[in-house]
Design an enzyme around this catalytic site. Structure first.
Site, PDB file in Angstrom:
ATOM      1  CE1 TYR A  14      -3.748  -2.170   0.493  1.00 58.08           C
ATOM      2  CE2 TYR A  14      -2.452  -3.146   2.298  1.00 58.08           C
ATOM      3  CZ  TYR A  14      -3.784  -3.395   1.357  1.00 58.08           C
ATOM      4  OH  TYR A  14      -4.505  -4.310   1.480  1.00 58.08           O
ATOM      5  CG  HIS A  19      -7.163   5.075   1.509  1.00 56.20           C
ATOM      6  ND1 HIS A  19      -7.838   5.845   1.683  1.00 56.20           N
ATOM      7  CD2 HIS A  19      -7.762   3.963   2.067  1.00 56.20           C
ATOM      8  CE1 HIS A  19      -8.988   5.689   2.116  1.00 56.20           C
ATOM      9  NE2 HIS A  19      -9.003   4.484   2.458  1.00 56.20           N
ATOM     10  CG  PHE A  64      -4.828  -2.678   7.577  1.00 57.44           C
ATOM     11  CD1 PHE A  64      -4.640  -2.784   6.261  1.00 57.44           C
ATOM     12  CD2 PHE A  64      -4.440  -3.846   8.250  1.00 57.44           C
ATOM     13  CE1 PHE A  64      -3.572  -3.549   5.731  1.00 57.44           C
ATOM     14  CE2 PHE A  64      -3.529  -4.862   7.850  1.00 57.44           C
ATOM     15  CZ  PHE A  64      -3.340  -4.530   6.680  1.00 57.44           C
ATOM     16  CG  ASN A  66     -11.772   0.926   6.897  1.00 60.19           C
ATOM     17  OD1 ASN A  66     -11.515   2.229   6.222  1.00 60.19           O
ATOM     18  ND2 ASN A  66     -12.448   0.014   6.153  1.00 60.19           N
ATOM     19  CG  ASN A 112     -15.262   3.671   6.344  1.00 62.74           C
ATOM     20  OD1 ASN A 112     -16.142   4.131   6.674  1.00 62.74           O
ATOM     21  ND2 ASN A 112     -15.100   3.015   5.231  1.00 62.74           N
TER      22      ASN A 112
END
EC number: 3.1.1.29
Length: 185
Positions: A14, A19, A64, A66, A112
């Site tokens: 990632y 994000h 992560f 969220n 989120n």
């Protein structure tokens, strides 16, 4: 004490995705202030530096996106950081690519990671530094936020990261977020 949290997802998979813009800003601040994120507690990696005598924590939650609040809430409690000294760096699809927007407070706006922080701090009154990643034209939201910036977007985002670091410096220096907002919005 100030606490600056960059939102993102852990792992090399990632690292360069949209994000993870919050992690990218934290990485640049670490480079600028010679900070190593060498503490690994509270489901986060973090480090600190002194800015004109005040401690500034730089934080990457490792939960992560969220579940970011699961890390942020306990860290704030442990270090006794007030909600008014928390700044969260996040991506924002409602802003054009690379646009900065600083906010004193607000709802999650569908994000989120922010929703989780609100739930764990029981407050919406923390500062935000939003960086535009714009809305996807053709792909789904999940695919959009979890893909890297393309060759056109990368230079714009690199400039936005520089501006975000300047805005954070400004806030640390003058301790007046409203002034920083007026200067960088």
């Amino acid at each position: 004490m100030k606490m600056i949290v960059g939102l993102g997802n852990p792992g090399s998979k990632y690292a360069k995705t949209k994000h993870n813009i919050g992690f990218m800003v934290i990485d640049q601040l670490c480079e600028k202030y010679n900070v190593t994120l060498n503490k690994h507690d509270f489901e986060a990696e973090y480090g600190s530096f002194k800015y004109e005598g005040e401690t500034v924590l730089l934080v990457k939650p490792l939960t992560f996106m969220n579940d970011s609040g699961r890390s942020v809430g306990p860290l704030m409690s442990y270090y006794q950081v007030g909600i008014d000294e928390l700044l969260v760096i996040q991506d924002d699809m409602d802003l054009t690519m690379g646009k900065l927007r600083l906010r004193q407070k607000g709802s999650a706006g569908g994000h989120n990671g922010i929703k989780s922080i609100i739930a764990h701090t029981k407050s919406q009154t923390f500062k935000r530094l939003k960086i535009g990643i714009q809305h996807p034209q053709k792909s789904t939201v999940v695919n959009w936020v979890l893909t890297p910036f393309d060759k056109d977007g990368a230079p714009v985002i690199n400039q936005a990261i520089d501006q975000a670091c300047e805005a954070i410096d400004d806030w640390c220096q003058n301790d007046d977020f409203m002034k920083t907002m007026n200067k960088f919005n």
